[in-house]
Design an enzyme around this catalytic site. Sequence first.
Site, PDB file in Angstrom:
ATOM      1  N   GLN A   1      -9.181  -0.057  -4.061  1.00  0.00           N
ATOM      2  CA  GLN A   1      -8.506  -1.318  -3.738  1.00  0.00           C
ATOM      3  C   GLN A   1      -9.039  -1.905  -2.446  1.00  0.00           C
ATOM      4  O   GLN A   1      -8.707  -3.029  -2.098  1.00  0.00           O
ATOM      5  CB  GLN A   1      -6.995  -1.088  -3.575  1.00  0.00           C
ATOM      6  CG  GLN A   1      -6.248  -0.827  -4.861  1.00  0.00           C
ATOM      7  CD  GLN A   1      -4.791  -0.472  -4.618  1.00  0.00           C
ATOM      8  OE1 GLN A   1      -4.389   0.650  -4.882  1.00  0.00           O
ATOM      9  NE2 GLN A   1      -3.987  -1.400  -4.126  1.00  0.00           N
TER      10      GLN A   1
ATOM     11  N   PHE B   1      -2.047   0.731  -7.940  1.00  0.00           N
ATOM     12  CA  PHE B   1      -0.642   0.835  -7.531  1.00  0.00           C
ATOM     13  C   PHE B   1      -0.485   1.308  -6.091  1.00  0.00           C
ATOM     14  O   PHE B   1       0.533   1.890  -5.731  1.00  0.00           O
ATOM     15  CB  PHE B   1       0.137   1.763  -8.486  1.00  0.00           C
ATOM     16  CG  PHE B   1       0.001   1.386  -9.937  1.00  0.00           C
ATOM     17  CD1 PHE B   1       0.531   0.185 -10.404  1.00  0.00           C
ATOM     18  CD2 PHE B   1      -0.673   2.201 -10.827  1.00  0.00           C
ATOM     19  CE1 PHE B   1       0.393  -0.187 -11.739  1.00  0.00           C
ATOM     20  CE2 PHE B   1      -0.815   1.830 -12.166  1.00  0.00           C
ATOM     21  CZ  PHE B   1      -0.279   0.640 -12.623  1.00  0.00           C
TER      22      PHE B   1
ATOM     23  N   GLU C   1      -5.703   2.503  -2.207  1.00  0.00           N
ATOM     24  CA  GLU C   1      -5.850   1.709  -0.999  1.00  0.00           C
ATOM     25  C   GLU C   1      -6.568   2.553   0.056  1.00  0.00           C
ATOM     26  O   GLU C   1      -7.413   2.062   0.785  1.00  0.00           O
ATOM     27  CB  GLU C   1      -4.450   1.315  -0.512  1.00  0.00           C
ATOM     28  CG  GLU C   1      -4.427  -0.011   0.207  1.00  0.00           C
ATOM     29  CD  GLU C   1      -3.039  -0.423   0.625  1.00  0.00           C
ATOM     30  OE1 GLU C   1      -2.123  -0.375  -0.218  1.00  0.00           O
ATOM     31  OE2 GLU C   1      -2.870  -0.805   1.792  1.00  0.00           O
TER      32      GLU C   1
ATOM     33  N   ARG D   1       7.409  -1.165   7.009  1.00  0.00           N
ATOM     34  CA  ARG D   1       7.900  -2.024   5.927  1.00  0.00           C
ATOM     35  C   ARG D   1       9.252  -1.519   5.420  1.00  0.00           C
ATOM     36  O   ARG D   1      10.117  -2.312   5.066  1.00  0.00           O
ATOM     37  CB  ARG D   1       6.871  -2.131   4.791  1.00  0.00           C
ATOM     38  CG  ARG D   1       7.278  -3.109   3.696  1.00  0.00           C
ATOM     39  CD  ARG D   1       6.139  -3.425   2.732  1.00  0.00           C
ATOM     40  NE  ARG D   1       5.246  -4.447   3.229  1.00  0.00           N
ATOM     41  CZ  ARG D   1       5.396  -5.768   3.020  1.00  0.00           C
ATOM     42  NH1 ARG D   1       6.403  -6.227   2.298  1.00  0.00           N
ATOM     43  NH2 ARG D   1       4.547  -6.628   3.521  1.00  0.00           N
TER      44      ARG D   1
ATOM     45  N   ARG E   1       3.136   0.747  -4.656  1.00  0.00           N
ATOM     46  CA  ARG E   1       3.815  -0.509  -5.024  1.00  0.00           C
ATOM     47  C   ARG E   1       5.153  -0.694  -4.305  1.00  0.00           C
ATOM     48  O   ARG E   1       6.130  -0.018  -4.598  1.00  0.00           O
ATOM     49  CB  ARG E   1       4.020  -0.542  -6.531  1.00  0.00           C
ATOM     50  CG  ARG E   1       4.113  -1.953  -7.113  1.00  0.00           C
ATOM     51  CD  ARG E   1       4.086  -1.886  -8.617  1.00  0.00           C
ATOM     52  NE  ARG E   1       3.862  -3.180  -9.238  1.00  0.00           N
ATOM     53  CZ  ARG E   1       3.570  -3.325 -10.532  1.00  0.00           C
ATOM     54  NH1 ARG E   1       3.471  -2.283 -11.314  1.00  0.00           N
ATOM     55  NH2 ARG E   1       3.385  -4.522 -11.041  1.00  0.00           N
TER      56      ARG E   1
ATOM     57  N   PHE F   1       5.342  -0.330  -0.979  1.00  0.00           N
ATOM     58  CA  PHE F   1       4.845   0.066   0.331  1.00  0.00           C
ATOM     59  C   PHE F   1       5.965   0.288   1.352  1.00  0.00           C
ATOM     60  O   PHE F   1       5.964  -0.297   2.430  1.00  0.00           O
ATOM     61  CB  PHE F   1       3.883  -1.026   0.823  1.00  0.00           C
ATOM     62  CG  PHE F   1       2.883  -0.599   1.851  1.00  0.00           C
ATOM     63  CD1 PHE F   1       1.667  -0.041   1.475  1.00  0.00           C
ATOM     64  CD2 PHE F   1       3.131  -0.758   3.204  1.00  0.00           C
ATOM     65  CE1 PHE F   1       0.734   0.337   2.427  1.00  0.00           C
ATOM     66  CE2 PHE F   1       2.198  -0.375   4.168  1.00  0.00           C
ATOM     67  CZ  PHE F   1       0.997   0.171   3.771  1.00  0.00           C
TER      68      PHE F   1
ATOM     69  N   ALA G   1      -0.287  -5.341  -0.674  1.00  0.00           N
ATOM     70  CA  ALA G   1       0.816  -6.130  -0.149  1.00  0.00           C
ATOM     71  C   ALA G   1       1.080  -7.356  -1.030  1.00  0.00           C
ATOM     72  O   ALA G   1       1.612  -8.364  -0.556  1.00  0.00           O
ATOM     73  CB  ALA G   1       0.561  -6.548   1.302  1.00  0.00           C
TER      74      ALA G   1
ATOM     75  N   GLU H   1       4.324  -6.624  -6.287  1.00  0.00           N
ATOM     76  CA  GLU H   1       5.241  -5.538  -5.958  1.00  0.00           C
ATOM     77  C   GLU H   1       6.724  -5.852  -6.140  1.00  0.00           C
ATOM     78  O   GLU H   1       7.487  -4.975  -6.567  1.00  0.00           O
ATOM     79  CB  GLU H   1       5.014  -5.091  -4.505  1.00  0.00           C
ATOM     80  CG  GLU H   1       3.645  -4.520  -4.248  1.00  0.00           C
ATOM     81  CD  GLU H   1       3.348  -4.437  -2.763  1.00  0.00           C
ATOM     82  OE1 GLU H   1       3.118  -5.491  -2.145  1.00  0.00           O
ATOM     83  OE2 GLU H   1       3.369  -3.325  -2.213  1.00  0.00           O
TER      84      GLU H   1
HETATM   85  N1  MTE Z   1      -0.534  -4.166 -11.745  1.00  0.00           N
HETATM   86  C1  MTE Z   1      -1.360  -3.395 -12.474  1.00  0.00           C
HETATM   87  N2  MTE Z   1      -1.489  -3.641 -13.769  1.00  0.00           N
HETATM   88  N3  MTE Z   1      -2.037  -2.360 -11.908  1.00  0.00           N
HETATM   89  C2  MTE Z   1      -1.919  -2.060 -10.577  1.00  0.00           C
HETATM   90  O1  MTE Z   1      -2.551  -1.127 -10.080  1.00  0.00           O
HETATM   91  N4  MTE Z   1      -0.835  -2.639  -8.430  1.00  0.00           N
HETATM   92  C3  MTE Z   1       0.320  -3.254  -7.796  1.00  0.00           C
HETATM   93  C4  MTE Z   1       0.496  -4.701  -8.282  1.00  0.00           C
HETATM   94  N5  MTE Z   1       0.429  -4.760  -9.708  1.00  0.00           N
HETATM   95  C5  MTE Z   1      -1.035  -2.865  -9.780  1.00  0.00           C
HETATM   96  C6  MTE Z   1      -0.376  -3.945 -10.428  1.00  0.00           C
HETATM   97  C7  MTE Z   1       0.246  -3.278  -6.339  1.00  0.00           C
HETATM   98  S1  MTE Z   1       0.677  -1.889  -5.501  1.00  0.00           S
HETATM   99  C8  MTE Z   1      -0.116  -4.393  -5.643  1.00  0.00           C
HETATM  100  S2  MTE Z   1      -0.082  -4.426  -3.959  1.00  0.00           S
HETATM  101  C9  MTE Z   1      -0.547  -5.612  -6.322  1.00  0.00           C
HETATM  102  O2  MTE Z   1      -0.554  -5.477  -7.733  1.00  0.00           O
HETATM  103  C10 MTE Z   1      -1.949  -5.952  -5.819  1.00  0.00           C
HETATM  104  O3  MTE Z   1      -2.493  -7.036  -6.448  1.00  0.00           O
HETATM  105  P1  MTE Z   1      -2.174  -8.566  -6.025  1.00  0.00           P
HETATM  106  O4  MTE Z   1      -2.132  -8.615  -4.546  1.00  0.00           O
HETATM  107  O5  MTE Z   1      -3.295  -9.294  -6.608  1.00  0.00           O
HETATM  108  O6  MTE Z   1      -0.853  -8.868  -6.635  1.00  0.00           O
HETATM  109 MO1  MOS Z   2       0.120  -2.169  -3.069  1.00  0.00          MO
HETATM  110  S1  MOS Z   2       1.228  -0.547  -2.562  1.00  0.00           S
HETATM  111  O1  MOS Z   2       0.292  -2.890  -1.471  1.00  0.00           O
HETATM  112  O2  MOS Z   2      -1.447  -1.526  -3.065  1.00  0.00           O
END
Ligand code: MTE
Ligand code: MOS
Length: 815
Positions: free
Chosen positions: A210, A241, A245, A323, A355, A357, A523, A730
Site C-alpha cells: 500500500q 486492509f 501499509e 486515531r 481498516r 486504524f 486513511a 474505512e
Molecule cells: N477494499 C478492498 N476491497 N480491499 C482493501 O484492501 N482496504 C481498506 C479500504 N477498502 C481495502 C478496501 C482500507 S484499510 C483503506 S485505508 C482504504 O480502502 C484505502 O483505499 P482508499 O483510500 O482509496 O479508500
Molecule cells: Mo487503511 S487501515 O488506512 O490502510
Amino acid sequence: MSDGMSGLSERPESAAVGVAIPHESATLHVTGAALYTEDLAGRTKDVLYAHPVQVPHAHARITALRVAPAMAVPGVVRVLTAADVPGINDGGVKHDEPLFPSEVMFFGHAVCWVLAETPEAARLGAAAVEVDAEPLPSSITLAEAIAADSFQGATPQVVRGDVEAGLGAAAHVFSGVLEFAGQEHFYLETQCALAQVDEAGQIFVQCSTQHPSETQEIVAHVLGCPSHEVTVQCLRMGGGFGGKEMQPHGFAAVAALGATLTGRPVLVRLTRTQDLTMTGKRHGFHVDWRVGFDADGRLQALDATLTADGGWSLDLSEPVLARALCHVDNAYWLPNVRLTGRIARTHKTSSTAFRGFGGPQGMLVIEDILGRCAPLLGIDAGELRERNFYQEGQSTPYGQPVRHAQRLHRLWQEVLDGGAVAERRQRIAAFNAGHPHTKRGLALTPVKFGISFNFTAFNQAGALVHVYRDGSVLVNHGGTEMGQGLHTKMLQVAATTLGVPLERVRLAPTRTDKVPNTSATAASSGADLNGGAVKNACEQIRDRLATVAAAMLGGDDADIRIVDGVARRAGAPDGVAWDELVRTAYFQRVQLFAAGFYRTEGLHWDSSVMRGSPFKYFAYGAAAAEVEVDGFTGAHRIRRVDIVHDVGDSLSPLIDIGQIEGGFVQGAGWLTLEDLRWDTEGAARGRLSTQGASTYKLPSFSELPEVFNVTLLTDATEDGVVYGSKAVGEPPLMLAFCVREALREAVAAFGPAGISVHLASPATPEAVFWAVERARTGDGHGAVAEANLAPPQPGAQAHPLRPESERVGEAVHHG
Ligand code: MTE
Ligand code: MOS
C-alpha cells in the site's frame, strides 16, 4: 479557465464521475486473468524462492546460527543472514525492527532466509538451518504486559474540561473494564515481493504494498543505496486492509537483498501460515473507564485509559493509538473528558494498521459504555445514543468543530424510517414473548469518522497524465489499488476533467519512478488526495487545449467547454473533436502531459498536546441490525441490516456501495466471529494457535445479512473535496457496531428487564452463550465468577458492569 481549489467540488455537465460502473478490473478478477505479484514470477526467468527460518520461542536470544546444513540441501543457493546486509539491518521506519534479528521477539520470528531453485528446496533448506536459542521472559497477554510494566512509545492524552468535577456533579456514575481482541487482515493475497537487478545495478521490486514509496525507502536503507536506485511497482493487491501499509517493507528488502547478492530474481511469497504467524494484525485493547451522566442520560464526563497491544515493535502503534483517542467520542458530545493512551509491548507479531486504524477501537469504547449503561439508566439504548449526538457548533474533545453534525440526526431518522424500526421492534417483542429459547434484538449505531491522515505532511499526492497524439490518455497516480476501486475512480476523475469518454483513458500501474514521495494509500484518503492530483494534472492539459480550441473556434479560452470529447464555445452548436484538437495542439508544439499535485488545505494538529483540526471533514453513517440468538448454543445470525451512509456526492456509486457492504461485513467479523488465540502455557507459549481458516472464523457469504439495504445519503455534496465526494474506504466498518449492540439486546431478552449485559468482544457464539447464561439468571454482574468457565484469551472475560458504589476494588484482570 483553471478553477483552483474553490472549484474542486464542482461537477461539469455530462460528468463521468457519479456514474455507476463496475470496478475497472472486475472482469479480470472474476475470470482469474488479473495478475498479482506472484503471477509475475511465473513470467520471469531463473527466479529463486525464499523461505524464512522461524524460531519457535516467544522471546529468546540467538546464541548460534548454523547455515551450513542448509547449503547441503539440493537446490539451495544461498542463506541470507545479518552479515549480508550492506546497509541498515532494519525493516521498519522506527529502527526497532531488525530484519535479521539476534533476539527473537515473537513465536515464529524469522532470523534468516534460505534462497533456492524451488519453493520446496527453500523449505527443506530452512528446516536444515540450526538455531540455538536461550529463552527469555515474555509477555503474551495485555494483562501480563501491564503487570510487567512493559510499554513502548508515547503516552498521549486528550483532555477537555474537568473530568473529576464532571464526574462529581453527575447524577449517575458507572465504571468498568473492556477488553477486546484484534483482527487478522486475511487478505486473499499473502505478502509478496519479486525483486530483480538490472545491468546497472538498479533494483526493481514488484510488491504487494500500500506504500510503494516507503517500501522503496526501506529497500534502499537495507541495501545502503540511494532511493533513485530502487524502483517499486505495485500492479494491484489482492486486498491490503492496512496490512500492507507497513508490513511488506521487510519482505521486499529480503527479496531485494537476495537479488543483489545472487544476481537472480528473488520471490518472497508467504504461505498463509507464515503470513498469519509473521505479520501484524489489528490492535486489541484493554480499557478502564469511568463515566458520568446527568439525570436525563446526557454524558457529563468520561475518564478512560486505553492500552493498545502493540506487539513486539512500534510499527504504526502510535498513530493508531492517536486515531483511537480521537474517535472515542464517535458521534457524542463529551463536555468533560480525559483519555489516556499507552502501548503495551508484548511478544507477539507487531500490531499494525487495519481498516479504521484505531478508530474502531476508540469508538467501541463509547458504544460499549452506552450499551451497558442504558439499562441501568432506564433509557432505551437507541434513545440514549440519539440524545447524546453532537449538535451543530459543538467540537470534539481535541478541539475540532463538528461540521455537519446535523447529518447524524438526518441519517438516524432515515434509518429509523427506511428500516421500519418502530414496527419491527413491536414484532420482535412479540416474537421474543413467544420464544423462550430464541430471541431477537435490534439496534442502531452511528458513525462519525475523521478523514485525513492525523500526521499533516502525509496529506499530499501526485499524478502524471499523458495525452498521446491519437487522443488516448494514460494516467499515473501515487495511489495503489487493493480492490477498493481507487483506479476506477481515478479514471472517472480524469475523464470528467478532460471532458472525454471513459474509454479514452487508461491507468498505468503505480510506480515510484513515475510519481515520487507518495503517502500510503490509507486513511481512506486515496481518492481525495490522488483525485485532487489527477484533476490538477488534467486541468493543466485541458487549459492548454482550451487555448488551442479558442484559436480554432474563435472567442475566449474561458468560453471553451470540452464535453463528451468535443470542444465547443459555450452555447455554440459546432465544435472540434477531441482527437483533432489534440493533433492540432501537438503540431503547435503544445505540451500534452502534466504532473499534478494536491495537498489538503486547512489542517493542523499538535501531537504534543493532542489538539487541533486534523481532519478535512467527517464521514457519517448510521446502521440498524436485527439479529437472532439461539439460547442453547449462542449461535447467531443477522436477519436484516439497513444502512444510510454519507459519501458526499459519490464518485462511483457501485464502488461505494461495495465498500460499504464489504466494510460492514469485515466489521461484523471483527466483532462477532474472528477470534485470535495464542497459546499461553508450556513450550508453545506465544504460538498463534489460530493459524488457518480452519480455526480462524471469517465472515463469508453464509454470514451476510439475509436482508442488506445500503443507501447513500442524498444532498450531501462536500465542498473542498474532489467533485464533491467523500472518502468511503474505512468508515463503514464501524457501522457494524449495531450488530454487537443488537446481540446485546437479544441476550438481554433472555433475562428480566433492566439488566446490563456485558458481552465479550468478539461476541462469538461461545461468548454469547455465556452472556445468555448470565442473563437467564438475571445476573447483570456475573462475569467474574463465570469467567473461570471460559478458556483464557483476551476479550473472553472482563469485569461486569456495576454502579460505582457497588464496586469492590479492582478485581481480577484476566488476560
Ligand atoms: N477494499 C478492498 N476491497 N480491499 C482493501 O484492501 N482496504 C481498506 C479500504 N477498502 C481495502 C478496501 C482500507 S484499510 C483503506 S485505508 C482504504 O480502502 C484505502 O483505499 P482508499 O483510500 O482509496 O479508500
Ligand atoms: Mo487503511 S487501515 O488506512 O490502510
